[in-house]
Scaffold this motif. Structure first.
Motif, PDB file in Angstrom:
ATOM      1  N   LYS A 124      46.201  33.535  45.787  1.00 49.53           N
ATOM      2  CA  LYS A 124      44.942  34.287  45.662  1.00 49.53           C
ATOM      3  C   LYS A 124      44.127  34.220  46.950  1.00 49.53           C
ATOM      4  O   LYS A 124      43.518  35.213  47.356  1.00 49.53           O
ATOM      5  CB  LYS A 124      44.125  33.737  44.482  1.00 49.53           C
ATOM      6  N   GLN A 125      44.124  33.067  47.595  1.00 49.51           N
ATOM      7  CA  GLN A 125      43.408  32.940  48.868  1.00 49.51           C
ATOM      8  C   GLN A 125      44.046  33.822  49.940  1.00 49.51           C
ATOM      9  O   GLN A 125      43.350  34.447  50.746  1.00 49.51           O
ATOM     10  CB  GLN A 125      43.399  31.482  49.327  1.00 49.51           C
ATOM     11  N   ASP A 128      42.938  37.362  49.124  1.00 52.10           N
ATOM     12  CA  ASP A 128      41.527  37.575  49.465  1.00 52.10           C
ATOM     13  C   ASP A 128      41.329  37.716  50.973  1.00 52.10           C
ATOM     14  O   ASP A 128      40.515  38.527  51.426  1.00 52.10           O
ATOM     15  CB  ASP A 128      40.676  36.410  48.945  1.00 52.10           C
ATOM     16  N   GLN A 132      39.853  41.050  52.645  1.00 49.69           N
ATOM     17  CA  GLN A 132      38.666  41.020  53.501  1.00 49.69           C
ATOM     18  C   GLN A 132      38.930  41.692  54.843  1.00 49.69           C
ATOM     19  O   GLN A 132      38.112  42.474  55.338  1.00 49.69           O
ATOM     20  CB  GLN A 132      38.212  39.577  53.713  1.00 49.69           C
ATOM     21  N   SER A 160      39.548  41.666  43.389  1.00 45.23           N
ATOM     22  CA  SER A 160      39.617  40.250  43.039  1.00 45.23           C
ATOM     23  C   SER A 160      38.459  39.877  42.132  1.00 45.23           C
ATOM     24  O   SER A 160      37.703  40.743  41.668  1.00 45.23           O
ATOM     25  CB  SER A 160      39.575  39.392  44.314  1.00 45.23           C
ATOM     26  N   ALA A 165      34.035  42.280  46.518  1.00 47.51           N
ATOM     27  CA  ALA A 165      35.381  42.662  46.936  1.00 47.51           C
ATOM     28  C   ALA A 165      36.072  43.483  45.871  1.00 47.51           C
ATOM     29  O   ALA A 165      37.071  44.128  46.129  1.00 47.51           O
ATOM     30  CB  ALA A 165      36.204  41.414  47.237  1.00 47.51           C
ATOM     31  N   HIS A 191      43.461  38.716  40.889  1.00 48.32           N
ATOM     32  CA  HIS A 191      43.419  37.279  40.610  1.00 48.32           C
ATOM     33  C   HIS A 191      44.023  36.984  39.230  1.00 48.32           C
ATOM     34  O   HIS A 191      44.795  36.034  39.065  1.00 48.32           O
ATOM     35  CB  HIS A 191      41.978  36.766  40.669  1.00 48.32           C
TER      36      HIS A 191
END
Length: 236
Positions: A124-125, A128, A132, A160, A165, A191
């Motif tokens: 997930k990071q 993201d 971004q 997400s 976002a 997510h």
């Protein structure tokens, strides 16, 4: 002189359990290979954002599972042959292999329990960060857009848990499909889809591990009893 009576029954019972154990090893190996080459995970975990690759923690667990399945097939064959031949040496080797394999499975289970949430969190990071970059139009945005679109197309999701976002890509057709607004209202953000993807696969692995552990405990008990029976029959 061969074993008789109850010991003979234990001999064939151990053979049957070992055959099941051998089959279980083949099934685990097959499931591990399927998880390794599953289109959803490979599409996502082969991605690269600039010079940063996608998290590979999940694949570490899969490689462990492949090794366990292969070793289980070898140990199961060893146990079958040792039981039929009534060989204390082979059964002793089989018992030792079982203890080592059981210890490895417990260690792998602890590692998996500790890292089960971290796997999805890392992915997930990674998503993201790509999202971004794609939204902000950073220098690597073309690569980031490709990464984000792969997530969206593979998992049938958009956005997400972060509100800013989530709303933005709904109106960005270069990132999300035209029906992304419908997906947003159905709460299919990426997510959630990432959590579903990995939790389902880890649940399957956990069930297989529990079943194998139960079979291994029975086999250790039976192999000890059979070794004692063979030793006693040779004395008399």
């Amino acid at each position: 002189m061969g074993v008789e009576g109850c010991t003979k029954c234990i001999k064939y019972l151990l053979f049957v359990f070992n055959f099941i154990f051998w089959l279980a090893g083949g099934i685990i190996l097959g499931v591990a290979l399927w998880l390794r080459h599953d289109s959803q995970t490979t599409n996502i975990l082969y991605l690269q954002l600039g010079e940063k690759p996608a998290p590979n923690t999940f694949y570490v667990g899969i490689y462990i599972l492949i090794a366990v399945g292969a070793v289980m097939m070898f140990v199961g064959f060893l146990g079958c042959y040792g039981a039929i031949q009534e060989s204390q040496c082979l059964l002793g080797t089989f018992f030792t292999c079982l203890v080592i394999l059981f210890a490895c499975e417990v260690a792998a289970g602890i590692w998996g329990f500790v890292n089960k949430d971290q796997i999805a969190k890392d992915v997930k990071q990674f998503y993201d960060q790509a999202l971004q970059q794609a939204l902000m139009g950073e220098s690597d945005s073309s690569n980031a857009k490709a990464v984000v679109k792969t997530f969206h197309e593979t998992l049938d999701c958009c956005g997400s848990d972060i509100v800013t976002a989530t709303f933005t890509p709904v109106w960005r057709e270069d990132l999300c499909r035209k029906d992304s607004l419908k997906s947003f209202f159905e709460n299919t953000n990426c997510h959630k889809k990432i959590d579903d993807l990995f939790s389902g696969k880890l649940y399957l692995i956990g069930i297989a591990a529990v079943v194998v552990a139960v079979i291994m405990i029975f086999e250790m008990i039976l192999s000890m009893v059979l070794c004692c029976g063979i030793r006693n029959s040779s004395v008399y």
